[in-house]
Design a protein around this motif. Structure first.
Motif, PDB file in Angstrom:
ATOM      1  N   ASN A 177       0.844  -4.802   3.483  1.00 18.39           N
ATOM      2  CA  ASN A 177       1.166  -3.442   3.902  1.00 18.39           C
ATOM      3  C   ASN A 177       2.583  -3.102   3.449  1.00 18.39           C
ATOM      4  O   ASN A 177       3.124  -3.760   2.550  1.00 18.39           O
ATOM      5  CB  ASN A 177       1.013  -3.301   5.423  1.00 18.39           C
ATOM      6  CG  ASN A 177      -0.441  -3.195   5.848  1.00 18.39           C
ATOM      7  OD1 ASN A 177      -1.122  -2.228   5.504  1.00 18.39           O
ATOM      8  ND2 ASN A 177      -0.935  -4.187   6.594  1.00 18.39           N
ATOM      9  N   GLN A 178       3.183  -2.099   4.044  1.00 18.88           N
ATOM     10  CA  GLN A 178       4.540  -1.682   3.663  1.00 18.88           C
ATOM     11  C   GLN A 178       5.454  -1.612   4.880  1.00 18.88           C
ATOM     12  O   GLN A 178       6.340  -0.770   4.977  1.00 18.88           O
ATOM     13  CB  GLN A 178       4.482  -0.324   2.964  1.00 18.88           C
ATOM     14  CG  GLN A 178       3.632  -0.317   1.696  1.00 18.88           C
ATOM     15  CD  GLN A 178       3.600   1.032   1.019  1.00 18.88           C
ATOM     16  OE1 GLN A 178       4.639   1.647   0.788  1.00 18.88           O
ATOM     17  NE2 GLN A 178       2.400   1.502   0.719  1.00 18.88           N
ATOM     18  N   ASP A 226      -2.199  -0.018   4.049  1.00 20.20           N
ATOM     19  CA  ASP A 226      -1.067   0.841   3.710  1.00 20.20           C
ATOM     20  C   ASP A 226      -0.258   1.286   4.933  1.00 20.20           C
ATOM     21  O   ASP A 226       0.248   2.408   4.990  1.00 20.20           O
ATOM     22  CB  ASP A 226      -1.566   2.072   2.933  1.00 20.20           C
ATOM     23  CG  ASP A 226      -0.481   2.678   2.052  1.00 20.20           C
ATOM     24  OD1 ASP A 226       0.393   1.923   1.595  1.00 20.20           O
ATOM     25  OD2 ASP A 226      -0.505   3.902   1.843  1.00 20.20           O
ATOM     26  N   LEU A 227      -0.106   0.360   5.866  1.00 17.50           N
ATOM     27  CA  LEU A 227       0.710   0.663   7.048  1.00 17.50           C
ATOM     28  C   LEU A 227       2.185   0.749   6.675  1.00 17.50           C
ATOM     29  O   LEU A 227       2.698  -0.115   5.960  1.00 17.50           O
ATOM     30  CB  LEU A 227       0.533  -0.425   8.108  1.00 17.50           C
ATOM     31  CG  LEU A 227      -0.765  -0.440   8.919  1.00 17.50           C
ATOM     32  CD1 LEU A 227      -0.772  -1.650   9.838  1.00 17.50           C
ATOM     33  CD2 LEU A 227      -0.899   0.834   9.731  1.00 17.50           C
ATOM     34  N   SER A 279      -6.443  -8.795  -0.465  1.00 21.86           N
ATOM     35  CA  SER A 279      -6.943  -7.771   0.445  1.00 21.86           C
ATOM     36  C   SER A 279      -8.315  -7.279   0.046  1.00 21.86           C
ATOM     37  O   SER A 279      -8.948  -6.548   0.795  1.00 21.86           O
ATOM     38  CB  SER A 279      -5.966  -6.597   0.486  1.00 21.86           C
ATOM     39  OG  SER A 279      -5.823  -6.040  -0.809  1.00 21.86           O
ATOM     40  N   CYS A 289      -5.457  -5.816  10.440  1.00 18.22           N
ATOM     41  CA  CYS A 289      -4.938  -4.568   9.880  1.00 18.22           C
ATOM     42  C   CYS A 289      -4.376  -4.807   8.484  1.00 18.22           C
ATOM     43  O   CYS A 289      -3.436  -4.145   8.040  1.00 18.22           O
ATOM     44  CB  CYS A 289      -3.850  -3.992  10.771  1.00 18.22           C
ATOM     45  SG  CYS A 289      -4.390  -3.602  12.449  1.00 18.22           S
ATOM     46  N   ASN A 309       4.892  -7.670   2.818  1.00 10.66           N
ATOM     47  CA  ASN A 309       5.349  -6.401   3.362  1.00 10.66           C
ATOM     48  C   ASN A 309       6.760  -6.123   2.830  1.00 10.66           C
ATOM     49  O   ASN A 309       7.139  -6.679   1.790  1.00 10.66           O
ATOM     50  CB  ASN A 309       5.312  -6.433   4.891  1.00 10.66           C
ATOM     51  CG  ASN A 309       3.935  -6.109   5.444  1.00 10.66           C
ATOM     52  OD1 ASN A 309       3.524  -4.956   5.468  1.00 10.66           O
ATOM     53  ND2 ASN A 309       3.206  -7.137   5.894  1.00 10.66           N
TER      54      ASN A 309
END
Length: 587
Positions: free
Chosen positions: A82-83, A62-63, A26, A58, A106
């Protein structure tokens, strides 16, 4: 992967390794603040990057949830790193133009990924779900799929239509999961005959999966629990070029003479770290690299290798081979075989019938005690020979043992039982390693004519200055590195060659360094004298003043230096105490 697929990955700022199931970085150069600026159009989610061409990135923001109200015309969606724990099917269904969906790294579970999640993505080509928490694969994936990556999850079950009925499918990544034989349907790739890459390593499979796609050219099944290869398991894989079966429980009883025979295109076969007691029969002729190390192989029969006409690398180290277990004609006709590893076996002598065109021969860590006159009489092309850590003694090396090795560049006899430097070294040697023996003498003539030798390793022996014949070093006119650390030298050897650049003399008993010690070595760059017994006054600046190329002079750890330094510190402390007493009296 097709060129178009690679272009898409590059467009998304993902490394090419993504297609192998590796996590995207990232923080890559294309992942900086500039990339994250919201693009044109009101529907671009916050902190994401959107382009007019339909690319939405995206990744790594940290979504916690799948982003809502994505642009309807999105064709490449990147949500990696992300999460996200759940996917909303209705949100995905809106993205009917989606071709690439990256959800790797994820927290997706199978519960958070409904069966119908991908049902309406009729243009989806690339799906990346690696490094999540899935326990079962999706039941239905679009038949437009080209590549699917489910690596590093907790998958225990694959369904018939997960990868079946997909004529465009080319690559599937399922490594590092928990798949067993019961979790794979017999028709796993039914209607998906064009799969070329299948990676299923690091699972719990006991058998090779059934009905593998006939177009496969790369198959990874290493680090499973494989005990048996069913009859005909590879019979339809005429195009397979790479087969990885290492680190399993395969034995000779778990395969037959035709197990590999139909693999007419096979070039790379890895059977290392299994339970083989002999080399399997029926290996195809086009194998170039054959891994058989870390088994329990005791014999090499006459005809088991001779049909592999394209064999170049044969790796048989860490087995139980003895010289008498290798048939004298075992390597006959293998004209391309140039690298053979036989180290860490039980060889008590040099095997007869070595490959005639071998260039690299590794026989270290065996039980060899002698080298006879004709042991290397037919290996004319040998360039690197490693015989270190055997039981070879100086009298047991025949003076003419190396006479035919006119192309030999590197010879390693370290860690044996040599008491003198042997005679008869090839004149073309560039690297000679004799370290960790019991060598106390370099007899006259043993280094004669070795004008191409660049590196000589004699460390950890019992050499003294007067045990080396007088012109030994001057004959080595190309020598650049001389390692005599860990011997019994009391002074710098005289007459070192003019070509010398690095001299290692640490851990000796050197007490003095004469004024002319380095007069013959004007090109020297490094002198290592650490841990000797050199007195402070023995090193004069004039000794080194003409060495214009000297970069390293290591004289640390000499006893006299330490004692002198300690005495100096003690004297300074005494003087300081006396000064303090005088000041006290004046007050």
């Amino acid at each position: 992967m097709p060129a178009g697929g690679r272009a898409l990955l590059a467009l998304l700022g993902l490394p090419a390794l993504l297609a192998l199931g590796c996590a995207a970085d990232s923080d890559s150069a294309e992942g900086g603040p500039e990339r994250r600026r919201p693009g044109p159009g009101p529907a671009c989610p916050r902190d994401c990057g959107c382009t007019q061409e339909g690319v939405v990135d995206c990744g790594g923001i940290d979504l916690k949830e799948f982003p809502l109200l994505l642009p309807e015309l999105t064709n490449h969606l990147s949500l990696q790193n992300n999460q996200i724990e759940e996917i909303f099917p209705e949100e995905l269904a809106r993205l009917y133009r989606l071709e690439t969906l990256n959800l790797q790294n994820n927290r997706l579970t199978s519960k958070g990924l409904p069966e119908e999640a991908f049902e309406h993505l009729e243009n989806l080509n690339y799906l990346y779900l690696a490094n999540n928490k899935l326990t079962v694969a999706p039941k239905f994936l679009p038949n437009t799929l080209i590549s699917a990556d489910f690596a590093a999850n907790y998958l225990t079950k694959i369904y018939g239509l997960t990868f079946g009925q997909k004529p465009n499918l080319r690559s599937v990544y399922l490594h590092n999961n928990k798949l067993s034989d019961a979790g794979l349907p017999d028709n796993m790739f039914n209607g998906s005959n064009n799969v070329e890459i299948l990676i299923m390593s690091s699972n719990f499979l006991k058998y090779v999966p059934k009905n593998l796609p006939p177009a496969l050219y790369k198959l990874h099944l290493q680090s499973n629990k494989l005990e048996k290869i069913p009859k005909g398991a590879f019979s339809e894989l005429a195009g397979l070029r790479e087969l990885y079966l290492q680190n399993n429980y395969l034995s000779n009883e778990g395969m037959d003479n035709e197990t590999f025979w139909k693999l007419s295109s096979l070039e790379y076969l890895d059977l290392s770290s299994n339970n083989l007691s002999q080399i399997p029969n029926g290996l195809p002729r086009n194998i170039v690299l054959l891994h058989l190390e870390k088994n329990a192989i005791k014999v090499i029969d006459r005809d088991v290798l001779t049909q592999i006409k394209n064999l170049e690398y044969l790796l048989l180290h860490n087995n139980k081979l003895k010289a008498r277990g290798i048939h004298p004609l075992a390597f006959q006709g293998l004209k391309k075989l140039h690298t053979v590893h036989l180290y860490n076996n039980m060889l008590e002598r040099i095997p007869s019938g070595l490959p005639r065109r071998v260039k690299t021969l590794m026989i270290l860590h065996n039980q060899i005690s002698e080298i006879n006159r004709n042991d290397f009489a037919t290996t004319y092309f040998l360039e690197e020979l490693n015989l270190s850590y055997n039981k070879i003694t100086s009298p047991q090396i025949h003076r003419e043992a190396f006479r035919k090795l006119r192309q030999l560049k590197s010879l390693d006899l370290s860690g044996n039982n040599l008491h003198t430097v042997p005679f008869g070294f090839p004149k073309n040697l560039q690297v000679l390693k004799l370290k960790e023996n019991e060598i106390s003498i370099i007899p006259k003539g043993t280094l004669s004519g070795m004008t191409k030798l660049r590196e000589l390793y004699l460390s950890n022996n019992k050499l003294k200055v007067n045990s080396i014949y007088s012109r030994a070093w001057r004959e080595l006119s190309s020598l650049q590195s001389l390692d005599m650390a860990g011997n019994q030298l009391t002074s710098i050897p005289l007459g070192l060659p003019e070509s010398l650049e690095y001299l290692y003399l640490q851990n000796n008993k050197i007490t003095t360094v004469s004024e002319n010690a380095f007069e013959s070595t004007p090109k020297i760059k490094g002198i290592y004298l650490r841990f000797n017994k050199i007195a402070v006054g023995a090193l004069k600046e004039s000794i080194f003043q003409n060495l214009k190329h000297l970069q390293v002079l290591d004289i640390e750890g000499n006893l006299e230096f330490s004692n002198s330094s300690k005495n100096k510190d003690d004297s300074e402390e005494e003087m300081e105490d006396e000064e303090e007493e005088e000041e006290e009296e004046l007050r």
